[in-house]
Design an enzyme around this catalytic site. Structure first.
Site, mmCIF file in Angstrom:
data_model
loop_
_atom_site.group_PDB
_atom_site.id
_atom_site.type_symbol
_atom_site.label_atom_id
_atom_site.label_comp_id
_atom_site.label_asym_id
_atom_site.label_seq_id
_atom_site.Cartn_x
_atom_site.Cartn_y
_atom_site.Cartn_z
ATOM 1 N N ASP A 92 0.736 -1.243 -0.120
ATOM 2 C CA ASP A 92 0.037 0.024 0.005
ATOM 3 C C ASP A 92 0.734 1.305 0.167
ATOM 4 O O ASP A 92 1.788 1.337 0.747
ATOM 5 C CB ASP A 92 -0.766 -0.048 1.224
ATOM 6 C CG ASP A 92 -1.743 1.204 1.290
ATOM 7 O OD1 ASP A 92 -2.660 1.430 0.590
ATOM 8 O OD2 ASP A 92 -1.579 1.982 2.356
ATOM 9 N N GLU A 115 1.170 -0.489 -4.948
ATOM 10 C CA GLU A 115 0.201 0.450 -5.432
ATOM 11 C C GLU A 115 1.086 1.833 -5.571
ATOM 12 O O GLU A 115 1.274 2.423 -4.609
ATOM 13 C CB GLU A 115 -0.935 0.668 -4.317
ATOM 14 C CG GLU A 115 -1.775 1.707 -4.563
ATOM 15 C CD GLU A 115 -2.614 2.461 -3.203
ATOM 16 O OE1 GLU A 115 -3.347 3.248 -3.505
ATOM 17 O OE2 GLU A 115 -1.654 2.557 -2.412
#
Length: 731
Positions: A408, A461
């Site tokens: 993330d 990401e």
């Protein structure tokens, strides 16, 4: 044996004061068995005890209380031997136990060296709480070895229900310059709740959850729980095949799930049947869980982690989570989890200022705080912190057989000025904005995972144009397996939200992704982030009435599944959820099963069909990351909102994908193709099966030897409005 209370059995007052306030670096130097000039002595602290007897040589000896709940006995000149302590507390039967201060350190010199160097790849086996068994002269001793890294603390103790949360009962010993504190406590078994009581240099006691805890109490409780696993895995064949598989040439269709709100009230055990059956029925190859590591606030969706080594207790035990992963593997479905090494919350009982000073976080607020999220940023340049995170990545893969980590907020790690104003960030040593320590950490993490677990995925990401995110580390890249294509996501959603009469002016938004489609190994994500915070659902973004929304969503999904790149779709979008996702309630299954579910069940049927065609068609997945797998047939017909391209398989197969994104039917659309022969219709989103309007589409068409669009052959197709068609070249 004779005892002189004024003799060597007492403890010097200066040391006693430090032990009393739990700020002594060496409690083992006073508790347990010690040789002295006058002989030998055993001391033990048993808070609240009325009597302690020493059991040795089949004899019981009453120990003398010397104050501060400390009991001692002079053994005279004799060799060290195994012994037990018989402790009596008020209104209780005596308890016989081994002495924690009898045992040698449970952390070896090589472990300490590797940790200090940042290279211990099985860190969870030496830090945290690990159940151990020793064979001694008086029998088997089983208990838990506790180890914690707290270099700035002046004292550390294990506290829990087993000692009344009294820090003076089980002070730990310092392992020197390593910053580690260690203690083995006999009799502490699985299920015991504990914390570490740390004494700071300012004289404060801070009770902290174990950073390495394998299990945590159910929020809002914050204690760590001693845990071990006896789970018997059944997925050896799956892991063997995974290690030999390169997903670059394989279909990869991911169903992203928030476990708590897929169906409200379900736990790991329920999901091992219900969710697994659902994902398998729809034909997905993988499932991706929003973060499952322990987190205190459910509204963070798991992205503010306090227990990096503990699956959240909200939905069951760690072994029940293992069984969930195993159940997916049994059905041929890989499991990816979201992993959050970018930041962590400021909760006082967790990682923040762990030992009274910045430890896991960078000490400079310009690098150590993420104001947007109200969180702290890891000190990626510190060996022990980097080791904590790299080992954590390995932990999920090794202990829970996870097949991939979606990392993330990578962009927030890479840039020192990420979401910061002038004066709020400090350049690197070369004057640049790149976080060199974070880059090194990501490269090390990716290279280590690839080396130890071939076939396991790491997915970034990453929302910027940072070069080489999926390039190998030996070539200067970050080394990720895959990268989320955020540009494709933003442009495509923006285009499909336009009224068809305006789309001609936005045609380039749809075609631009193919300019850079092969610069990285991409995943096409429609994630949870796109259906929250006022963005609405996919259904809500589609223009028009109910019929047109359904048709638009069907076309969007077909476009996504045909575009180069692997696929990811968040739960609920597979049936056209109408409202935004909310983590505090289950998905609106009633719109599929109830009176208004006609269009939504048809969208789910299309999703199932898309996964089937995608997995069965090498042209749609074997050359996702090379330009050899793609060519435009019609990329410039903005006037008619027509888009067409061919996907090529490594086996020579071809799939023609045609999209009419307007509200006008094209009954005889002329289109150039790369090969003559029969082109068979394998998918039509306007088919009656999906509640489309046009049911008279030819099941196959013959390519004419008529040049068009710089191709030697051409087709005449009936392309209904707001629809997609896939045609497979027949050999």
């Amino acid at each position: 044996m004779t005892v002189d209370p004024a003799s060597h059995i007492t403890i010097p007052e200066a040391d006693l004061a430090r032990l009393r306030h739990c700020n002594h670096h060496d409690p083992h130097g006073f508790y347990g068995w010690h040789e002295t000039e006058a002989g030998s002595v055993i001391r033990t602290r048993q808070v609240g005890a009325t009597q302690v007897n020493l059991l040795i040589d089949d004899t019981s000896h009453v120990m003398t209380p010397i104050g501060d709940d400390i009991f001692a006995i002079d053994l005279g000149h004799r060799e060290r031997a195994d012994y037990r302590l018989e402790v009596t507390w008020p209104d209780q039967e005596p308890q016989v136990k081994a002495d924690p201060y009898y045992f040698l350190p449970t952390v070896g010199e090589m472990d300490i060296y590797l940790f200090s160097e940042g290279r211990h790849e099985r860190l969870w086996e030496i830090l945290g709480a690990n159940i151990k068994t020793y064979q001694t002269a008086l029998g088997t001793v089983r208990g838990t070895a506790f180890t914690v890294w707290a270099p700035n603390a002046i004292g550390c103790a294990v506290v829990g229900g087993f000692n009344g949360w009294n820090a003076s009962q089980h002070p730990m010993r310092s392992m020197g310059g390593s910053g580690l504190w260690e203690l083995f406590i006999p009799g502490v078994e699985e299920g015991e709740v504990y914390k570490f009581a740390l004494q700071t240099k300012e004289g404060q006691r801070r009770d902290k959850a174990d950073p390495m805890a394998r299990r945590a109490e159910l929020a809002p409780a914050t204690g760590s729980i001693v845990a071990s696993s006896e789970y018997q895995w059944q997925d050896s064949e799956w892991l063997r095949e995974r290690s030999q598989t390169d997903l670059a040439s394989k279909p990869m269709s991911v169903y992203e799930v928030h476990l708590g709100s897929w169906r409200w009230g379900k736990n790991y055990e329920d999901l091992a049947t219900e969710l697994v059956d659902y994902v398998a029925d729809l034909g997905y190859t993988h499932v991706e869980f929003l973060p499952v590591a322990e987190h205190p606030f459910g509204g963070s969706w798991g992205y503010q982690v306090t227990g990096y080594y503990a699956p959240t207790s909200r939905w069951g035990t760690p072994d029940q989570f293992r069984a969930l992963v195993d159940a997916f593997h049994a059905r041929g479905i890989g499991v990816i989890i979201d992993w959050v090494p970018a930041h962590f919350p400021k909760d006082d009982w967790a990682l923040a200022r762990f030992d009274g000073e910045a430890l896991y976080e960078h000490p400079d607020w310009r690098r150590g705080e993420q104001k947007d999220w109200g969180t702290l940023v890891f000190d990626f340049g510190r060996n022990e912190v980097r080791n904590f995170l790299v080992a954590n990545a390995l932990y999920w893969i090794e202990e829970f057989h996870i097949d991939g980590l979606r990392v993330d907020a990578v962009a927030s790690m890479l840039y020192l000025d990420y979401s910061r104003e002038h004066g709020e960030w400090e350049p690197n040593i070369y004057g640049g904005r790149e976080n060199l320590e974070a880059v090194q950490f990501l490269q090390e993490m990716n290279a280590t995972v690839l080396r130890l677990h071939p076939g396991a995925l790491t997915i970034a990401e990453e929302s910027t144009s940072w070069p080489g995110v999926t390039a190998p580390t030996w070539d200067g890249g970050l080394g990720f397996s895959l990268k989320w294509n955020m540009g494709w996501m933003n442009d495509t959603l923006e285009y499909f939200s336009k009224n068809p009469v305006h789309r001609a002016f936005h045609h380039s938004e749809l075609t631009f992704s193919l300019v850079y489609a092969f610069s990285e190994r991409f995943v096409l994500p429609i994630s949870h982030d796109e259906v929250v915070h006022g963005k609405g659902s996919l259904w809500d973004r589609m223009p028009g009435d109910t019929w047109n929304k359904a048709a638009g969503l069907r076309t969007f999904l077909a476009y996504m599944w045909s575009h180069p790149g692997k696929k990811l779709l968040f739960m609920g979008q597979e049936f056209g959820q109408r409202e935004e996702w909310a983590e505090g309630q289950g998905l609106p299954w009633d719109i599929v099963d109830g009176w208004q579910g006609e269009y939504h069940e048809a969208i789910r049927t299309l999703t199932r069909s898309l996964n089937g065609v995608y997995s069965d068609s090498p042209a749609l997945h074997t050359q996702d990351f090379t330009g050899e797998g793609f060519t435009w047939n019609k990329g410039d017909d903005a006037t008619n909102n027509i888009l067409a391209f061919t996907r090529f398989g490594s086996d020579g197969s071809q799939m023609l994908c045609v999209f009419n994104l307007s509200g006008t039917s094209q009954p005889e659309y002329q289109l150039g193709v790369a090969a003559g022969g029969e082109w068979k219709l394998v998918l039509n989103t306007d088919d009656a099966e999906f509640l489309g309007a046009e049911n008279d589409i030819a099941t196959s068409v013959q390519a004419a030897a008529t040049p068009r669009d710089n191709f030697a052959y051409s087709l005449s197709l009936h392309v209904p409005p707001m629809s997609a068609q896939f045609y497979s070249l027949q050999k």
